[in-house]
Enzyme design. Structure first.
Site, PDB file in Angstrom:
ATOM      1  N   HIS A 125      33.866  46.616  35.723  1.00  0.00           N
ATOM      2  CA  HIS A 125      34.761  47.570  36.387  1.00  0.00           C
ATOM      3  C   HIS A 125      35.798  46.847  37.243  1.00  0.00           C
ATOM      4  O   HIS A 125      36.995  47.172  37.179  1.00  0.00           O
ATOM      5  CB  HIS A 125      33.950  48.520  37.268  1.00  0.00           C
ATOM      6  CG  HIS A 125      34.793  49.411  38.131  1.00  0.00           C
ATOM      7  ND1 HIS A 125      35.306  50.619  37.701  1.00  0.00           N
ATOM      8  CD2 HIS A 125      35.232  49.253  39.415  1.00  0.00           C
ATOM      9  CE1 HIS A 125      36.013  51.160  38.667  1.00  0.00           C
ATOM     10  NE2 HIS A 125      35.983  50.360  39.730  1.00  0.00           N
ATOM     11  N   GLU A 126      35.357  45.868  38.037  1.00  0.00           N
ATOM     12  CA  GLU A 126      36.305  45.131  38.882  1.00  0.00           C
ATOM     13  C   GLU A 126      37.288  44.339  38.038  1.00  0.00           C
ATOM     14  O   GLU A 126      38.462  44.214  38.399  1.00  0.00           O
ATOM     15  CB  GLU A 126      35.547  44.216  39.840  1.00  0.00           C
ATOM     16  CG  GLU A 126      34.638  44.953  40.829  1.00  0.00           C
ATOM     17  CD  GLU A 126      35.331  46.052  41.604  1.00  0.00           C
ATOM     18  OE1 GLU A 126      36.569  45.966  41.800  1.00  0.00           O
ATOM     19  OE2 GLU A 126      34.662  47.014  42.011  1.00  0.00           O
TER      20      GLU A 126
END
Length: 223
Positions: free
Chosen positions: A94-95
């Site tokens: 996600h990051e």
């Protein structure tokens, strides 16, 4: 009415946060068959997207994971950085989704980045301005109006954050599936964890909108 609404929003926020915590604890026990750590997942995703100028580093604390576009770093909490489970894979990917957004000039991310300096300054003073505006509503209503305008900027930031976060999760899940990084059970766990993480931003945006409307109503009814 506002107190009732605020109470309900606080309850929903607590329920969502608690659910998120439970989900991450659950999927932290789901070890990856490929044996990759969060750091390795992140580096692989960056590489697959042709991004070589972003570093993956470890930071202290829990839920401190974030992407910093200023120094181009994917900052992963110690648990995510070192662990080899579905929750760590979800957060790491996600990051990196934010890093991909940055590299591709994703419009919503660029818009949010422009608001960061404004929100950073506004968050330090807006509450005091609003309180002062309410206390002086009869003699100096303009002060409350100034507070409303400033708070509106923070609300706009919360709203813009929604597509940014959802898009980063979608990019992460698509990459994890296309590259077959996870098996079906692991992928479903990562998807479920990110779904609940996104809902915390939804609750925050709704709360900010409700609070803004509350102050607007006070200003409109000042007489």
């Amino acid at each position: 009415m506002y107190l009732i609404l605020a109470g309900l929003l606080m309850l929903v926020s607590w329920l969502v946060s608690n659910r998120l915590k439970n989900k991450f604890e659950l999927y932290s026990k789901l070890q990856l068959q490929n044996g990759m750590s969060g750091k390795e997942i992140a580096e692989r995703m960056l590489s697959d997207h042709g991004i070589y100028d972003v570093k993956v580093i470890s930071v202290e604390g829990q839920l401190t994971d974030h992407y910093n576009p200023t120094d181009k770093t994917v900052n992963l909490s110690e648990a995510v950085y070192n662990q080899r489970n579905a929750a760590a894979a979800a957060v790491a990917a996600h990051e990196c989704g934010h890093a991909v957004q940055h590299a591709t000039a994703y419009s919503w991310l660029e818009m949010r980045s422009k608001l960061v300096p404004v929100v950073s300054v506004a968050s330090n003073y807006v509450q005091w301005i609003l309180i002062g505006g309410i206390l002086m509503i009869k003699t100096f209503p303009q002060l409350l109006l100034v507070g409303i305008v400033i708070f509106a900027a923070t609300t706009l930031f919360s709203i813009i954050t929604l597509p940014v976060e959802y898009d980063a999760s979608n990019r992460a899940l698509a990459w994890l599936e296309n590259k077959q990084m996870l098996n079906r059970e692991e992928h479903d766990g990562a998807k479920d964890a990110l779904k609940w993480a996104a809902r915390t931003y939804v609750v925050a945006a709704i709360g900010s909108i409700a609070t803004l409307l509350y102050y607007v109503m006070i200003y409109m009814n000042r007489r």
